[in-house]
Design an enzyme around this catalytic site. Structure first.
Site, short mmCIF file in Angstrom:
data_model
loop_
_atom_site.label_atom_id
_atom_site.label_comp_id
_atom_site.label_asym_id
_atom_site.label_seq_id
_atom_site.Cartn_x
_atom_site.Cartn_y
_atom_site.Cartn_z
N HIS A 63 4.21 -4.99 -9.63
CA HIS A 63 3.58 -3.94 -10.42
C HIS A 63 2.76 -3.04 -9.52
O HIS A 63 2.35 -3.43 -8.42
CB HIS A 63 2.70 -4.56 -11.50
CG HIS A 63 3.49 -5.23 -12.58
ND1 HIS A 63 2.91 -5.75 -13.70
CD2 HIS A 63 4.82 -5.46 -12.70
CE1 HIS A 63 3.84 -6.27 -14.48
NE2 HIS A 63 5.01 -6.11 -13.88
N GLU A 79 -0.29 -2.05 -9.74
CA GLU A 79 -1.62 -2.59 -9.48
C GLU A 79 -1.55 -3.68 -8.41
O GLU A 79 -2.41 -3.77 -7.52
CB GLU A 79 -2.21 -3.20 -10.76
CG GLU A 79 -2.28 -2.23 -11.92
CD GLU A 79 -1.06 -2.27 -12.84
OE1 GLU A 79 -1.24 -2.12 -14.05
OE2 GLU A 79 0.08 -2.46 -12.34
N CYS A 97 -0.75 -5.15 -17.49
CA CYS A 97 -0.32 -6.40 -18.12
C CYS A 97 -1.37 -7.48 -17.84
O CYS A 97 -2.31 -7.27 -17.06
CB CYS A 97 1.04 -6.83 -17.56
SG CYS A 97 0.97 -7.44 -15.86
N CYS A 139 -1.75 -8.52 -14.03
CA CYS A 139 -2.53 -7.56 -13.26
C CYS A 139 -4.00 -7.56 -13.70
O CYS A 139 -4.89 -7.41 -12.86
CB CYS A 139 -1.94 -6.16 -13.39
SG CYS A 139 -0.33 -6.02 -12.56
#
Length: 148
Positions: free
Chosen positions: A77, A79, A105, A108
């Site tokens: 992801h 992040e 999510c 993260c």
């Protein structure tokens, strides 16, 4: 017209997202402290591995809905990539703000709590109530940015 700080960093996150190699959703993240950019990240396969455009999306092939079974994705992801970039270059993220093109999510969210983030500004929605619960319990400010 000169953008305010939120507009400025969210605009940059949108540009960062354009580097994404994900077939489902392009996400960009910018990590900031005291109005200075510390790291950026976008979602995609780990460095040196084939991108999903080459391999196809396993989650699509398996019919997995958005927000579920993150472990079945070959990509990181945005992040996560921003946190990894900061770690690679020895940059502390304590006290930072994340600007992200989509709501984080739960995976993260846990990472952002552990790096000491104090605020997350996001634009697009993502179906993960647990992430919101984690931010609330940690006292991390979560801001849905509505744009200009």
């Amino acid at each position: 017209m000169r953008p305010n700080w939120d507009e400025y960093f969210m605009d940059i996150a949108t540009i960062v997202a354009r580097r994404s190699t994900c077939l489902r959703r392009q996400v960009g993240a910018v990590v900031v402290r005291e109005n200075r950019i510390l790291a950026t990240g976008y979602n995609g396969a780990p460095s040196g591995l084939r991108h999903c455009a080459e391999t196809g999306c396993l989650r699509d092939k398996m019919g997995i809905p958005s927000g579920e079974r993150h472990e079945l994705c070959r990509g990181l992801h945005a992040e996560q990539n921003a946190i990894i970039q900061a770690a690679l270059y020895g940059i502390s993220l304590q006290g930072c703000t994340f600007y992200i093109t989509h709501q984080p999510c739960s995976l993260c969210a846990k990472m952002m709590v552990n790096v000491g983030a104090v605020k997350v500004v996001f634009q697009g929605e993502y179906p993960d109530q647990l992430a919101q619960d984690i931010f609330a319990e940690a006292g991390l400010e979560l801001v849905s940015w509505q744009g200009k």
